[in-house]
Design a protein around this motif. Structure first.
Motif, PDB file in Angstrom:
ATOM      1  N   ARG A 178       3.269   1.752  -7.945  1.00  0.00           N
ATOM      2  CA  ARG A 178       3.539   1.120  -6.647  1.00  0.00           C
ATOM      3  C   ARG A 178       2.892   1.895  -5.505  1.00  0.00           C
ATOM      4  O   ARG A 178       3.496   2.136  -4.460  1.00  0.00           O
ATOM      5  CB  ARG A 178       5.042   0.983  -6.403  1.00  0.00           C
ATOM      6  N   SER A 179       1.639   2.301  -5.719  1.00  0.00           N
ATOM      7  CA  SER A 179       0.879   2.997  -4.684  1.00  0.00           C
ATOM      8  C   SER A 179      -0.360   2.191  -4.335  1.00  0.00           C
ATOM      9  O   SER A 179      -0.900   1.453  -5.170  1.00  0.00           O
ATOM     10  CB  SER A 179       0.463   4.390  -5.156  1.00  0.00           C
ATOM     11  N   GLY A 180      -0.819   2.356  -3.103  1.00  0.00           N
ATOM     12  CA  GLY A 180      -2.043   1.703  -2.656  1.00  0.00           C
ATOM     13  C   GLY A 180      -2.860   2.628  -1.797  1.00  0.00           C
ATOM     14  O   GLY A 180      -2.325   3.547  -1.167  1.00  0.00           O
ATOM     15  N   THR A 181      -4.163   2.402  -1.771  1.00  0.00           N
ATOM     16  CA  THR A 181      -5.065   3.217  -0.965  1.00  0.00           C
ATOM     17  C   THR A 181      -6.013   2.324  -0.181  1.00  0.00           C
ATOM     18  O   THR A 181      -6.209   1.144  -0.509  1.00  0.00           O
ATOM     19  CB  THR A 181      -5.898   4.169  -1.842  1.00  0.00           C
ATOM     20  N   ALA A 182      -6.625   2.909   0.834  1.00  0.00           N
ATOM     21  CA  ALA A 182      -7.623   2.193   1.626  1.00  0.00           C
ATOM     22  C   ALA A 182      -8.473   3.206   2.370  1.00  0.00           C
ATOM     23  O   ALA A 182      -8.048   4.350   2.588  1.00  0.00           O
ATOM     24  CB  ALA A 182      -6.956   1.245   2.617  1.00  0.00           C
ATOM     25  N   LEU A 279      -3.554   2.168   6.846  1.00  0.00           N
ATOM     26  CA  LEU A 279      -2.191   2.215   6.310  1.00  0.00           C
ATOM     27  C   LEU A 279      -1.694   0.812   5.951  1.00  0.00           C
ATOM     28  O   LEU A 279      -1.047   0.629   4.906  1.00  0.00           O
ATOM     29  CB  LEU A 279      -1.258   2.866   7.329  1.00  0.00           C
ATOM     30  N   ARG A 280      -1.980  -0.167   6.785  1.00  0.00           N
ATOM     31  CA  ARG A 280      -1.592  -1.543   6.465  1.00  0.00           C
ATOM     32  C   ARG A 280      -2.296  -2.023   5.190  1.00  0.00           C
ATOM     33  O   ARG A 280      -1.696  -2.657   4.318  1.00  0.00           O
ATOM     34  CB  ARG A 280      -1.920  -2.470   7.634  1.00  0.00           C
ATOM     35  N   ASP A 281      -3.598  -1.716   5.072  1.00  0.00           N
ATOM     36  CA  ASP A 281      -4.351  -2.119   3.890  1.00  0.00           C
ATOM     37  C   ASP A 281      -3.761  -1.468   2.638  1.00  0.00           C
ATOM     38  O   ASP A 281      -3.602  -2.110   1.593  1.00  0.00           O
ATOM     39  CB  ASP A 281      -5.811  -1.701   4.028  1.00  0.00           C
ATOM     40  N   ALA A 282      -3.457  -0.169   2.737  1.00  0.00           N
ATOM     41  CA  ALA A 282      -2.907   0.549   1.597  1.00  0.00           C
ATOM     42  C   ALA A 282      -1.536   0.008   1.197  1.00  0.00           C
ATOM     43  O   ALA A 282      -1.215  -0.113   0.015  1.00  0.00           O
ATOM     44  CB  ALA A 282      -2.821   2.039   1.915  1.00  0.00           C
ATOM     45  N   ALA A 283      -0.720  -0.353   2.208  1.00  0.00           N
ATOM     46  CA  ALA A 283       0.600  -0.900   1.926  1.00  0.00           C
ATOM     47  C   ALA A 283       0.476  -2.254   1.220  1.00  0.00           C
ATOM     48  O   ALA A 283       1.244  -2.543   0.283  1.00  0.00           O
ATOM     49  CB  ALA A 283       1.382  -1.042   3.224  1.00  0.00           C
ATOM     50  N   ARG A 284      -0.477  -3.091   1.656  1.00  0.00           N
ATOM     51  CA  ARG A 284      -0.668  -4.386   0.984  1.00  0.00           C
ATOM     52  C   ARG A 284      -1.084  -4.174  -0.468  1.00  0.00           C
ATOM     53  O   ARG A 284      -0.629  -4.884  -1.371  1.00  0.00           O
ATOM     54  CB  ARG A 284      -1.724  -5.208   1.738  1.00  0.00           C
ATOM     55  N   GLU A 285      -1.958  -3.190  -0.697  1.00  0.00           N
ATOM     56  CA  GLU A 285      -2.369  -2.913  -2.070  1.00  0.00           C
ATOM     57  C   GLU A 285      -1.195  -2.407  -2.909  1.00  0.00           C
ATOM     58  O   GLU A 285      -1.067  -2.757  -4.086  1.00  0.00           O
ATOM     59  CB  GLU A 285      -3.513  -1.887  -2.079  1.00  0.00           C
ATOM     60  N   ALA A 286      -0.328  -1.603  -2.292  1.00  0.00           N
ATOM     61  CA  ALA A 286       0.852  -1.105  -3.012  1.00  0.00           C
ATOM     62  C   ALA A 286       1.789  -2.246  -3.403  1.00  0.00           C
ATOM     63  O   ALA A 286       2.382  -2.231  -4.490  1.00  0.00           O
ATOM     64  CB  ALA A 286       1.577  -0.080  -2.157  1.00  0.00           C
ATOM     65  N   LEU A 287       1.926  -3.227  -2.520  1.00  0.00           N
ATOM     66  CA  LEU A 287       2.783  -4.369  -2.828  1.00  0.00           C
ATOM     67  C   LEU A 287       2.249  -5.166  -4.001  1.00  0.00           C
ATOM     68  O   LEU A 287       3.004  -5.808  -4.743  1.00  0.00           O
ATOM     69  CB  LEU A 287       2.896  -5.272  -1.591  1.00  0.00           C
ATOM     70  N   ASP A 288       0.915  -5.172  -4.171  1.00  0.00           N
ATOM     71  CA  ASP A 288       0.291  -5.926  -5.246  1.00  0.00           C
ATOM     72  C   ASP A 288       0.186  -5.118  -6.534  1.00  0.00           C
ATOM     73  O   ASP A 288      -0.218  -5.661  -7.569  1.00  0.00           O
ATOM     74  CB  ASP A 288      -1.109  -6.390  -4.826  1.00  0.00           C
TER      75      ASP A 288
END
Length: 289
Positions: A178-182, A279-288
């Motif tokens: 459940r992690s995302g990066t950007a 941060l918004r991009d990374a959060a969206r990736e974490a949600l996916d």
């Protein structure tokens, strides 16, 4: 323009390269991709007495996804790492960052480890290593040490690599679930060094609330600027996180300098804007994830 005179060495094994570098000491330089070193030689910004060309050392041309992360050998080119589907699946931030590095012709020759050792604060890969908490493996005859990113970048174009040492690989840890990066940056022209850039990582818990949020900033200090903004975001779902407060916290930690391309205030402002976006991009990736 011509480089100053030097003795050229083309070792046939890693052991021979280490012995040559040990003998050259502070007068030795390693040639891998050469995309930074060759221009510096030609402009006489560097004047090594010995140039050690490691391009014949096939054992350093490695790229492996290990249980805990991605290990990149000293001769793995940017383009190879960028195009690897296995690497992109294991650690997507590498591809996200490498797509922003200069132009394809540079990426075809430049090396990931070489970029790290060059330690340019305007480069993308040092920020990636810092954000992920990776490390660089340094070797000399009879000894090998792993230097964490937190202690590797010591100043402007300075790293923890000591005279006589060879950086043989870099390690980029995998992300927790459940992690995302950007990665976001702005340059005057495509392929130029960034006026400012931000790599971001966001982690969520099982309730999809933010448990970790941090960024690494490019071009706003003598080394990558790592900022933990978890507290500023609050333990909230991404949709209600206070990204503006997080961006202000990032801006407060930066110390950019003015140059012919941008003022210090503009770089600081731009870093805040990019921090929110990344941060918004990374959060969206974490949600996916």
């Amino acid at each position: 323009m011509k480089p100053p005179p030097f003795d050229y060495h083309a070792p046939r094994s890693v052991g021979e390269a280490l012995e040559t570098l040990a003998g050259a000491g502070e007068h030795g330089k390693v040639l891998a991709g050469g995309q930074s070193l060759i221009p510096m030689l030609n402009m006489r910004l560097a004047a090594p007495g010995h140039l050690v060309d490691i391009n014949r050392l096939a054992e350093l041309d490695t790229l492996d996804v290990e249980p805990g992360g991605v290990r990149v050998g000293a001769l793995a080119r940017h383009a190879r790492v960028e195009r690897s589907e296995e690497v992109a699946a294991a650690q997507p931030l590498l591809r996200q960052a490498l797509r922003l590095v200069a132009h394809p012709v540079i990426r075809n020759r430049g090396t990931v480890v070489g970029s790290l050792v060059h330690a340019d604060p305007a480069a993308e890969l040092p920020a990636v290593l810092a954000l992920l908490g990776g490390s660089v493996r340094l070797a000399r005859p009879g000894a090998v040490r792993d230097v964490p990113a937190a202690g590797f970048f010591t100043g402007l174009l300075e790293s923890a690599a000591e005279p006589g040492e060879l950086a043989v690989s870099a390690f980029f840890p995998l992300l927790p679930p459940r992690s995302g990066t950007a990665f976001r940056e702005v340059a005057r022209r495509h392929g130029d060094y960034a006026l400012a850039g931000v790599a971001a990582l966001v982690g969520l818990d099982d309730d999809l609330r933010i448990t970790a949020a941090r960024v690494a900033c490019v071009s706003v200090g003598p080394a990558p600027v790592l900022v933990d903004v978890t507290e500023a975001c609050g333990h909230r779902p991404p949709a209600s996180a206070d990204w503006a407060s997080a961006a202000r916290a990032v801006q407060e930690r930066t110390a950019p300098e003015a140059d012919i391309h941008a003022t210090a205030d503009y770089r600081r402002h731009l870093t805040g804007v990019l921090a929110q976006q990344a941060l918004r991009d990374a959060a969206r990736e974490a949600l996916d994830a």
